[in-house]
Design a protein around this motif. Structure first.
Motif, PDB file in Angstrom:
ATOM      1  N   MET A 171       0.768  -1.173   0.043  1.00 30.13           N
ATOM      2  CA  MET A 171      -0.021   0.081  -0.006  1.00 30.13           C
ATOM      3  C   MET A 171       0.855   1.268  -0.008  1.00 30.13           C
ATOM      4  O   MET A 171       0.698   2.240  -0.622  1.00 30.13           O
ATOM      5  CB  MET A 171      -1.120  -0.107   1.206  1.00 30.13           C
ATOM      6  CG  MET A 171      -1.809   1.156   1.292  1.00 30.13           C
ATOM      7  SD  MET A 171      -3.014   1.264   2.445  1.00 30.13           S
ATOM      8  CE  MET A 171      -4.291   0.207   1.580  1.00 30.13           C
ATOM      9  N   THR A 227      -6.094  13.209  -0.930  1.00 31.30           N
ATOM     10  CA  THR A 227      -6.374  12.052  -0.318  1.00 31.30           C
ATOM     11  C   THR A 227      -7.635  11.294  -0.856  1.00 31.30           C
ATOM     12  O   THR A 227      -8.916  11.963  -0.729  1.00 31.30           O
ATOM     13  CB  THR A 227      -6.167  12.132   1.127  1.00 31.30           C
ATOM     14  OG1 THR A 227      -7.163  12.742   1.906  1.00 31.30           O
ATOM     15  CG2 THR A 227      -4.985  12.497   1.634  1.00 31.30           C
ATOM     16  N   SER A 235     -10.422   7.594   0.068  1.00 26.57           N
ATOM     17  CA  SER A 235     -10.865   6.412   0.735  1.00 26.57           C
ATOM     18  C   SER A 235     -11.801   5.987   0.185  1.00 26.57           C
ATOM     19  O   SER A 235     -12.587   6.785  -0.580  1.00 26.57           O
ATOM     20  CB  SER A 235     -10.918   6.802   2.194  1.00 26.57           C
ATOM     21  OG  SER A 235      -9.722   7.032   3.114  1.00 26.57           O
ATOM     22  N   GLN A 295      -6.129   5.541   0.514  1.00 31.67           N
ATOM     23  CA  GLN A 295      -5.271   5.531   1.641  1.00 31.67           C
ATOM     24  C   GLN A 295      -5.884   4.435   2.770  1.00 31.67           C
ATOM     25  O   GLN A 295      -5.340   3.944   3.533  1.00 31.67           O
ATOM     26  CB  GLN A 295      -5.202   6.978   2.468  1.00 31.67           C
ATOM     27  CG  GLN A 295      -6.426   7.715   3.006  1.00 31.67           C
ATOM     28  CD  GLN A 295      -6.233   8.738   3.732  1.00 31.67           C
ATOM     29  OE1 GLN A 295      -5.250   9.511   3.295  1.00 31.67           O
ATOM     30  NE2 GLN A 295      -7.128   9.031   4.440  1.00 31.67           N
ATOM     31  N   ASP A 296      -7.188   4.037   2.614  1.00 38.04           N
ATOM     32  CA  ASP A 296      -7.790   3.113   3.080  1.00 38.04           C
ATOM     33  C   ASP A 296      -8.778   2.834   2.713  1.00 38.04           C
ATOM     34  O   ASP A 296      -9.605   3.480   1.769  1.00 38.04           O
ATOM     35  CB  ASP A 296      -8.079   3.478   4.745  1.00 38.04           C
ATOM     36  CG  ASP A 296      -8.557   5.055   4.982  1.00 38.04           C
ATOM     37  OD1 ASP A 296      -8.557   5.398   5.945  1.00 38.04           O
ATOM     38  OD2 ASP A 296      -9.268   5.271   3.940  1.00 38.04           O
ATOM     39  N   VAL A 297      -9.240   1.471   2.868  1.00 35.66           N
ATOM     40  CA  VAL A 297     -10.526   0.800   2.062  1.00 35.66           C
ATOM     41  C   VAL A 297     -11.168   0.139   3.448  1.00 35.66           C
ATOM     42  O   VAL A 297     -10.725  -0.600   4.070  1.00 35.66           O
ATOM     43  CB  VAL A 297     -10.068  -0.205   1.266  1.00 35.66           C
ATOM     44  CG1 VAL A 297     -11.405  -0.906   0.529  1.00 35.66           C
ATOM     45  CG2 VAL A 297      -9.459   0.392   0.015  1.00 35.66           C
ATOM     46  N   ILE A 298     -12.166   0.767   3.706  1.00 30.76           N
ATOM     47  CA  ILE A 298     -13.362   0.394   4.750  1.00 30.76           C
ATOM     48  C   ILE A 298     -14.434  -0.545   4.231  1.00 30.76           C
ATOM     49  O   ILE A 298     -15.124  -0.033   3.505  1.00 30.76           O
ATOM     50  CB  ILE A 298     -13.698   1.609   5.564  1.00 30.76           C
ATOM     51  CG1 ILE A 298     -12.464   2.547   5.997  1.00 30.76           C
ATOM     52  CG2 ILE A 298     -14.653   1.240   6.693  1.00 30.76           C
ATOM     53  CD1 ILE A 298     -12.924   4.021   6.333  1.00 30.76           C
ATOM     54  N   ASP A 318      -4.688  -5.151   3.634  1.00 32.34           N
ATOM     55  CA  ASP A 318      -4.597  -3.516   3.545  1.00 32.34           C
ATOM     56  C   ASP A 318      -6.115  -3.216   3.550  1.00 32.34           C
ATOM     57  O   ASP A 318      -6.579  -2.040   3.010  1.00 32.34           O
ATOM     58  CB  ASP A 318      -4.052  -2.990   2.313  1.00 32.34           C
ATOM     59  CG  ASP A 318      -2.523  -3.490   2.222  1.00 32.34           C
ATOM     60  OD1 ASP A 318      -2.014  -3.539   3.409  1.00 32.34           O
ATOM     61  OD2 ASP A 318      -2.163  -3.856   1.379  1.00 32.34           O
ATOM     62  N   ILE A 319      -7.101  -3.770   4.386  1.00 38.06           N
ATOM     63  CA  ILE A 319      -8.366  -3.285   4.555  1.00 38.06           C
ATOM     64  C   ILE A 319      -8.840  -3.157   5.790  1.00 38.06           C
ATOM     65  O   ILE A 319      -8.385  -3.977   6.672  1.00 38.06           O
ATOM     66  CB  ILE A 319      -9.459  -4.169   3.560  1.00 38.06           C
ATOM     67  CG1 ILE A 319      -9.730  -5.556   4.126  1.00 38.06           C
ATOM     68  CG2 ILE A 319      -9.152  -4.190   2.043  1.00 38.06           C
ATOM     69  CD1 ILE A 319     -10.934  -6.307   3.410  1.00 38.06           C
ATOM     70  N   THR A 320      -9.785  -2.219   6.106  1.00 37.39           N
ATOM     71  CA  THR A 320     -10.598  -2.538   7.578  1.00 37.39           C
ATOM     72  C   THR A 320     -11.734  -2.916   7.490  1.00 37.39           C
ATOM     73  O   THR A 320     -12.473  -2.477   6.623  1.00 37.39           O
ATOM     74  CB  THR A 320     -10.430  -0.960   7.816  1.00 37.39           C
ATOM     75  OG1 THR A 320      -8.951  -0.446   8.062  1.00 37.39           O
ATOM     76  CG2 THR A 320     -10.794  -0.888   9.423  1.00 37.39           C
ATOM     77  N   THR A 343     -12.914   8.138   8.239  1.00 40.45           N
ATOM     78  CA  THR A 343     -12.054   8.181   7.271  1.00 40.45           C
ATOM     79  C   THR A 343     -12.197   9.782   7.390  1.00 40.45           C
ATOM     80  O   THR A 343     -13.231  10.363   7.385  1.00 40.45           O
ATOM     81  CB  THR A 343     -12.159   7.553   5.855  1.00 40.45           C
ATOM     82  OG1 THR A 343     -11.134   8.493   5.321  1.00 40.45           O
ATOM     83  CG2 THR A 343     -13.455   8.096   5.176  1.00 40.45           C
TER      84      THR A 343
END
Length: 296
Positions: free
Chosen positions: A4, A56, A58, A81-84, A103-105, A126
């Motif tokens: 990531m 940024t 998400s 920057q993040d995948v929720i 790399d996921i939440t 996020t």
């Protein structure tokens, strides 16, 4: 450098490269750049799709028992920057499919939050400047999602997936599309046709989310009504139809359609309460004041 972190670093370099260049860079050039960057770091090529973003970004993914790993994998190709992933009432099998992805939440609840409440839950997790909302049960190619992000970077507050082309002639529209179009027309925005935040995917800017209010996301038509009343900059961008997951049962589909129709009626009632029974539509056929009736 982890996958990531490397992807985000690659996208930073790609963004600067595009900003320096006076020529438009197409998808093929972006893929070649991403592959070359991975080769330089001796990382396996992962099919990264760069997007020239100075902001940024998400992704918030809404999923249930039919959660698709493929749908999330497409998002992992993009510079988020993040995948929720909000997994509602998904069960152990759906959780296992998603848990295997890097790399996921995952926000996993076995209780029913209520339709679309996961949008608000994910958005609260996020602070990215752009938030893409996606369906975790229907895969959309990363290249198509990149088109939505690219449109959002230009200053739009809300970028909707334009479904007009795949609806065909009006006589073939389903009830949900007709209701969405009617509400847009009633609110004074016929140019939106049947496009709505009730349809995934779409992208919000952080400024747009804050002006509308995160709780509004739990009822998508109310969020769209608020966006229109706030004067947000809304764009519609065509994308290919998503690859559908396993078909829902007929009873579930009917219940979903009924709920969506009810949500749109709620949005219309709220707008009528604020603007009057006729909204922005003048009555050109009647002079109500002469007849002794109430003037709208």
């Amino acid at each position: 450098m982890a996958g990531m972190a490397a992807k985000l670093r690659m996208n930073e370099h790609w963004t600067r490269y595009c900003q320096r260049s006076r020529r438009a860079r197409g998808p093929a050039q972006g893929r070649a750049y991403a592959d070359g960057f991975a080769d330089g770091l001796r990382l396996p090529r992962s099919g990264w799709v760069p997007v020239a973003l100075a902001k940024t970004a998400s992704a918030v993914v809404l999923a249930g028992s039919r959660a698709s790993a493929e749908a999330v994998e497409q998002l992992l190709r993009l510079p988020f920057q993040d995948v929720i992933v909000v997994l509602e009432d998904g069960g152990p099998e759906a959780f296992a499919r998603l848990r295997a992805l890097p790399d996921i939440t995952i926000v996993h609840t076995q209780e029913r939050l209520g339709a679309d409440v996961g949008r608000t839950v994910g958005a609260r997790m996020t602070r990215a400047e752009l938030v893409l909302f996606a369906d975790g049960e229907a895969a959309v190619p990363a290249e198509q999602l990149a088109v939505l992000l690219a449109e959002a970077r230009s200053g739009s507050d809300l970028v909707l997936a334009d479904v007009s082309r795949r609806l065909g002639p009006f006589r073939g529209w389903d009830d949900a599309a007709r209701v969405r179009a009617f509400v847009n027309w009633s609110l004074g925005h016929p140019e939106l046709k049947a496009n709505s935040v009730a349809v995934l995917p779409h992208v919000w800017s952080r400024a747009g989310l804050e002006r509308v209010g995160l709780p509004q996301l739990a009822v998508p038509p109310m969020a769209q009504r608020a966006a229109l009343e706030q004067g947000l900059r809304i764009r519609c961008t065509p994308i290919v139809a998503p690859k559908s997951g396993p078909a829902a049962d007929a009873a579930g589909a009917a219940a979903k359609a009924k709920l969506e129709a009810g949500d749109h009626i709620e949005a219309l009632r709220a707008a009528m309460g604020a603007k009057g029974a006729r909204l922005s539509l003048p009555d050109l056929a009647r002079r109500r004041s002469t007849a002794g009736g109430r003037t709208p």
